[in-house]
Design a protein around this motif. Structure first.
Motif, PDB file in Angstrom:
ATOM      1  N   PHE A 104       1.032  -1.085   0.271  1.00  0.00           N
ATOM      2  CA  PHE A 104      -0.256  -0.002  -0.018  1.00  0.00           C
ATOM      3  C   PHE A 104       0.920   0.624   0.234  1.00  0.00           C
ATOM      4  O   PHE A 104       1.597   1.021   1.232  1.00  0.00           O
ATOM      5  CB  PHE A 104      -0.817   0.107   1.051  1.00  0.00           C
ATOM      6  N   SER A 112       9.566  -0.940   6.054  1.00  0.00           N
ATOM      7  CA  SER A 112       8.811   0.072   4.944  1.00  0.00           C
ATOM      8  C   SER A 112       7.955  -1.331   3.731  1.00  0.00           C
ATOM      9  O   SER A 112       7.514  -0.834   3.002  1.00  0.00           O
ATOM     10  CB  SER A 112       9.314   0.904   4.804  1.00  0.00           C
ATOM     11  N   ARG A 126       5.852  -1.048  11.965  1.00  0.00           N
ATOM     12  CA  ARG A 126       5.368  -2.229  12.756  1.00  0.00           C
ATOM     13  C   ARG A 126       5.326  -1.972  14.233  1.00  0.00           C
ATOM     14  O   ARG A 126       4.772  -2.627  15.113  1.00  0.00           O
ATOM     15  CB  ARG A 126       6.213  -3.300  12.272  1.00  0.00           C
ATOM     16  N   ASN A 173       4.910   4.164   3.949  1.00  0.00           N
ATOM     17  CA  ASN A 173       3.828   5.100   2.847  1.00  0.00           C
ATOM     18  C   ASN A 173       2.961   6.297   4.175  1.00  0.00           C
ATOM     19  O   ASN A 173       3.986   6.504   4.520  1.00  0.00           O
ATOM     20  CB  ASN A 173       2.574   3.774   3.370  1.00  0.00           C
ATOM     21  N   LEU A 227      -2.340  -6.456   8.413  1.00  0.00           N
ATOM     22  CA  LEU A 227      -1.817  -7.044   9.725  1.00  0.00           C
ATOM     23  C   LEU A 227      -2.756  -7.312  10.307  1.00  0.00           C
ATOM     24  O   LEU A 227      -1.696  -8.879  11.134  1.00  0.00           O
ATOM     25  CB  LEU A 227      -0.399  -6.139   9.837  1.00  0.00           C
ATOM     26  N   PRO A 269      14.199   2.601   5.134  1.00  0.00           N
ATOM     27  CA  PRO A 269      13.820   2.413   7.077  1.00  0.00           C
ATOM     28  C   PRO A 269      13.722   1.232   7.322  1.00  0.00           C
ATOM     29  O   PRO A 269      13.157   0.417   5.955  1.00  0.00           O
ATOM     30  CB  PRO A 269      12.838   3.587   7.203  1.00  0.00           C
ATOM     31  N   LYS A 317      10.157  -3.908   2.341  1.00  0.00           N
ATOM     32  CA  LYS A 317      11.338  -4.085   1.086  1.00  0.00           C
ATOM     33  C   LYS A 317      10.874  -5.337   1.556  1.00  0.00           C
ATOM     34  O   LYS A 317      10.796  -6.671   0.339  1.00  0.00           O
ATOM     35  CB  LYS A 317      12.728  -4.283   1.577  1.00  0.00           C
ATOM     36  N   SER A 318      10.783  -6.303   2.074  1.00  0.00           N
ATOM     37  CA  SER A 318      11.191  -8.180   2.153  1.00  0.00           C
ATOM     38  C   SER A 318      10.409  -8.428   1.756  1.00  0.00           C
ATOM     39  O   SER A 318       9.519  -9.863   1.190  1.00  0.00           O
ATOM     40  CB  SER A 318      11.354  -8.088   3.952  1.00  0.00           C
ATOM     41  N   ILE A 355       3.321   2.619  -1.688  1.00  0.00           N
ATOM     42  CA  ILE A 355       4.859   2.766  -2.003  1.00  0.00           C
ATOM     43  C   ILE A 355       4.384   3.155  -3.951  1.00  0.00           C
ATOM     44  O   ILE A 355       5.068   2.532  -4.244  1.00  0.00           O
ATOM     45  CB  ILE A 355       5.541   2.004  -1.303  1.00  0.00           C
TER      46      ILE A 355
HETATM   47  N1  LIG Z   1       4.230   0.057   2.609  1.00  0.00           N
HETATM   48  C1  LIG Z   1       3.243  -0.682   2.751  1.00  0.00           C
HETATM   49  N2  LIG Z   1       2.485  -2.131   2.349  1.00  0.00           N
HETATM   50  C2  LIG Z   1       2.233  -3.234   2.801  1.00  0.00           C
HETATM   51  N3  LIG Z   1       2.957  -3.561   4.249  1.00  0.00           N
HETATM   52  C3  LIG Z   1       3.633  -3.520   4.310  1.00  0.00           C
HETATM   53  C4  LIG Z   1       4.035  -1.775   3.735  1.00  0.00           C
HETATM   54  N4  LIG Z   1       5.234  -1.600   4.916  1.00  0.00           N
HETATM   55  C5  LIG Z   1       5.212  -2.463   5.826  1.00  0.00           C
HETATM   56  N5  LIG Z   1       4.419  -2.879   5.276  1.00  0.00           N
HETATM   57  C6  LIG Z   1       4.449  -4.283   6.421  1.00  0.00           C
HETATM   58  O1  LIG Z   1       5.089  -4.303   8.151  1.00  0.00           O
HETATM   59  C7  LIG Z   1       6.004  -4.866   7.581  1.00  0.00           C
HETATM   60  C8  LIG Z   1       7.289  -5.016   7.659  1.00  0.00           C
HETATM   61  O2  LIG Z   1       7.376  -4.853   6.332  1.00  0.00           O
HETATM   62  P1  LIG Z   1       9.389  -5.630   6.288  1.00  0.00           P
HETATM   63  O3  LIG Z   1       8.767  -5.884   4.212  1.00  0.00           O
HETATM   64  O4  LIG Z   1       9.435  -6.462   6.665  1.00  0.00           O
HETATM   65  O5  LIG Z   1       9.961  -4.619   5.927  1.00  0.00           O
HETATM   66  P2  LIG Z   1      11.634  -3.930   5.571  1.00  0.00           P
HETATM   67  O6  LIG Z   1      11.758  -5.632   4.905  1.00  0.00           O
HETATM   68  O7  LIG Z   1      10.825  -3.132   4.537  1.00  0.00           O
HETATM   69  O8  LIG Z   1      12.434  -3.416   6.582  1.00  0.00           O
HETATM   70  C9  LIG Z   1       5.322  -6.618   7.255  1.00  0.00           C
HETATM   71  O9  LIG Z   1       4.148  -7.043   7.359  1.00  0.00           O
HETATM   72  C10 LIG Z   1       4.597  -5.692   6.136  1.00  0.00           C
HETATM   73  O10 LIG Z   1       3.631  -6.425   5.326  1.00  0.00           O
END
Ligand SMILES: Nc1ncnc2c1ncn2[C@@H]1O[C@H](COP(=O)(O)OP(=O)(O)O)[C@@H](O)[C@H]1O
Ligand SMILES: [Mg+2]
Length: 649
Positions: free
Chosen positions: A77, A112, A417, A329, A342, A109, A114-115, A79
């Motif tokens: 969402f 956000s 988170r 976001n 979540l 950060p 990425k994973s 991004i």
């Molecule tokens: N823009 C986003 N849209 C949907 N979910 C997000 C977004 N940003 C964070 N999340 C959710 O927040 C949690 C942390 O994100 P994650 O992908 O693990 O972050 P990163 O790898 O950037 O540290 C995940 O459960 C993810 O689904």
């Protein structure tokens, strides 16, 4: 069918599932027939086809047309900018341009998304490889599930490609070459081929690499290693059969490799991945270079990324990467989407989360990520503007420019988170107290506790965040007041629409210097200056500004009419109503509330209401639950809060 029957069917299907297997000769028939349309594609193109196949829509992004990929809908969402950059990379790489030889690097950060993005691609490819359009075949026995077309001798490839329209690049790995030469005596047409399904757990086409202890971690995790037991068996350490092609760079052949926190790793790992991307080669110790077709995605946090960009010795690496920023976001609506995602599937769904609760938390989160504007746009207004709402004096088209002026926006602030942890804490607390609902009050309180107790936040951050919690609460107060006011009307929407119709008739006549006609009798009537004024006053339209405002509204009505003419399907035609113009909506709502101000204030804030007051309150609670989604208990509590704080006595 009961779930038990479904399990029976599923287990039967699973045992029956038979993959295609045949000789290379038979496989060539499949290629010729085009039963599986995308057999020649390389890894980036596979990813692109998977995403494109899920569908696209044209959408509006702050006044600019944007292609929205359904693949990411309801999953990622807000991004959009990062997704667009990633798609620009993938679609260019899919055409085998130079871009395909650059490694995709996502930075931003923590938390956000990425994973999440990389996981979507991985899971997506696994599912895609099970479809006809995404079918993948490999040489049976090849440890890196190589493309069968690599069996075609080099001197015949051009002709083959031209005739069948499939691209071929690369060479067999030493192990498969050995099989071809020794097991099949060079008879490549008889080499067995099988359909494969990409799978992370089976280590087929989906790899992951995570740095551990930098000193002891061995490069073999990426590039494989010699199996010493096999030297004994085959008697020669130059025999290709003794080499384990099981490093992640081989596992990911024809698919994706996630390179987690890649910049934390020792340089040699980075170098191996960059070579695999740029040269499409992996050097296996004591063997030649092996061709791979990997789509490698690295992600990293800002700190490592900044160091990496500063470091002189890495300069040469920079332009071998395709760098995409993934900030938090920045829109409230999308932030709510993240929280809903979540919370789905957790025990939180057993409790009632009152409307506007997640929105209050989201407003706090977005505020914490915004940068101050040099102009007179304050943070609250900016938050609304980014959320696609109307802010007086600004146009949505300006958002793109404002965002450009703040490239660091969204790189700091509270992560989803952190917020979701505080929401969860509020839910647990409510459960402990035997309540079956939470409201924004619970969540804002929990956020406050979280902010105060978090050691990682500096004193300055803490006080800024506490202020944002306060700001979010004020905004939420307004929204709640609005909901409560609406609930005082038996048919709020109808009344608002009727008032709007009436207003449009009046301004149309006024602007044309005519007299309005009575909608029933058709007779000319006098202009209702008071009706127009009641609405316009609410939104600060001055006497000198009213002609402009009225013309603006009439233009908006005209636009809808013209749009309707273009729609071939009558169902796509819409009727202009007050909700389509933010300022008009506010004016209409406030004018209606104004009329009943006395009753609303009295009903809500009377301590011991008379029977009539009690009935009115009960009706309001009922409408809040029937029409607005509050549980009766939550509505009751919020009315109590409102009586003490939101309606002046
Ligand atoms: N823009 C986003 N849209 C949907 N979910 C997000 C977004 N940003 C964070 N999340 C959710 O927040 C949690 C942390 O994100 P994650 O992908 O693990 O972050 P990163 O790898 O950037 O540290 C995940 O459960 C993810 O689904
Ligand atoms: Mg991560």
């Amino acid at each position: 069918m009961s779930i038990f029957d479904k399990l029976e069917t599923a287990t039967q299907d699973a045992t029956k599932e038979k993959r295609w297997e045949g000789t290379f000769r038979e496989y060539l028939e499949l290629v010729r027939e085009k039963k599986y349309p995308n057999l020649g594609v390389l890894s980036h193109q596979r990813a692109y086809q998977m995403i494109a196949n899920a569908g696209t829509k044209k959408s509006d992004y702050f006044g600019q047309e944007r292609t929205r990929y359904d693949f990411f809908e309801d999953k990622l969402f807000g991004i959009e900018y990062s997704i667009d950059e990633i798609m620009a990379y993938i679609s260019s790489a899919a055409q085998r341009t130079e871009t395909s030889r650059r490694m995709l690097l996502l930075w931003g950060p923590p938390s956000s998304g990425k994973s999440d993005m990389v996981n979507l691609l991985k899971r997506g490819l696994e599912a895609w490889s099970r479809t006809d359009a995404g079918a993948v075949f490999a040489i049976k026995g090849s440890k890196m599930h190589e493309n069968p077309l690599l069996l075609i001798p080099h001197h015949l490839r051009d002709e083959f490609s031209e005739e069948l329209g499939v691209h071929i690049e690369g060479s067999l790995c030493p192990h498969t070459q050995w099989l071809l030469d020794h097991k099949y005596n060079g008879d490549f047409m008889s080499v067995p081929i099988q359909r494969i399904y990409l799978s992370e757990i089976y280590r087929i086409g989906v790899g992951t690499w995570l740095p551990s202890d930098t000193k002891s971690q061995d490069i073999s995790e990426l590039v494989g290693s010699i199996d010493y037991a096999k030297i004994q068996e085959f008697g020669d350490e130059a025999d290709p059969r003794v080499y384990n092609f099981d490093g992640e760079l081989f596992v990911a052949n024809r698919g994706v490799m996630e390179f987690i926190e890649g910049l934390k790793a020792d340089e040699k790992f980075l170098r191996a991945c960059l070579t695999a991307t740029q040269e499409k080669l992996v050097k296996a110790p004591r063997f030649g270079q092996v061709y791979v077709d990997d789509f490698i995605i690295m992600h990293t946090n800002e700190e490592e990324f900044t160091d990496f960009m500063k470091e002189k010795k890495y300069e040469a690496y920079h332009d071998r990467m395709y760098i995409v920023k993934v900030p938090y976001n920045m829109s409230v609506g999308n932030e709510v989407g993240i929280y809903e995602k979540l919370l789905r599937g957790t025990d939180a769904v057993q409790i009632h989360i009152a409307p506007l609760t997640l929105k209050a938390a989201a407003m706090f989160a977005v505020l914490s990520r915004l940068e101050d504007e040099d102009g007179d746009l304050n943070l609250i207004q900016k938050m609304k503007l980014y959320d696609g709402q109307h802010v007086k004096g600004y146009k949505k088209e300006q958002v793109i420019d404002i965002k450009k002026r703040h490239p660091r926006e969204g790189l700091s602030g509270c992560s989803p988170r952190f917020v979701i942890d505080q929401i969860s804490a509020a839910i647990s607390k409510a459960k402990e107290e035997g309540r079956d609902f939470i409201t924004a009050l619970d969540v804002l309180r929990s956020l406050n506790t979280g902010v105060v107790n978090r050691d990682a936040f500096s004193a300055e951050q803490k006080s800024a965040y506490e202020q944002f919690i306060d700001d979010a609460r004020k905004e939420w107060n307004d929204l709640l007041r609005n909901d409560i006011q609406k609930a005082f009307f038996l048919e709020f929407e109808q009344e608002a629409k009727a008032l709007c119709e009436n207003y449009l008739d009046q301004i149309e006549a006024a602007c044309a210097n005519k007299k309005p006609r009575d909608p029933v009798t058709g007779e000319e009537t006098e202009l209702d200056e008071k009706l127009m004024d009641d609405i316009e006053r609410q939104i600060g339209i001055s006497d000198s500004g009213k002609v402009d405002f009225r013309n603006e509204i009439l233009r908006a009505v005209g636009e809808v009419a013209r749009r309707n003419e273009r729609m071939e399907n009558p169902e796509d035609r819409i009727k202009f109503d007050y909700t389509q113009h933010a300022q008009l909506r506010e004016g209409i709502q406030k004018a209606l509330f104004e009329e009943r101000k006395g009753v609303i204030r009295m009903t809500v804030s009377t301590r011991n209401p008379d029977p009539e007051g009690v009935k009115r309150l009960n009706d309001v609670i009922k409408r809040m639950s029937d029409q607005q989604g509050y549980s009766p208990a939550a509505a009751n509590e919020l009315l109590k809060y409102a009586s003490a704080h939101l309606f002046d006595k």
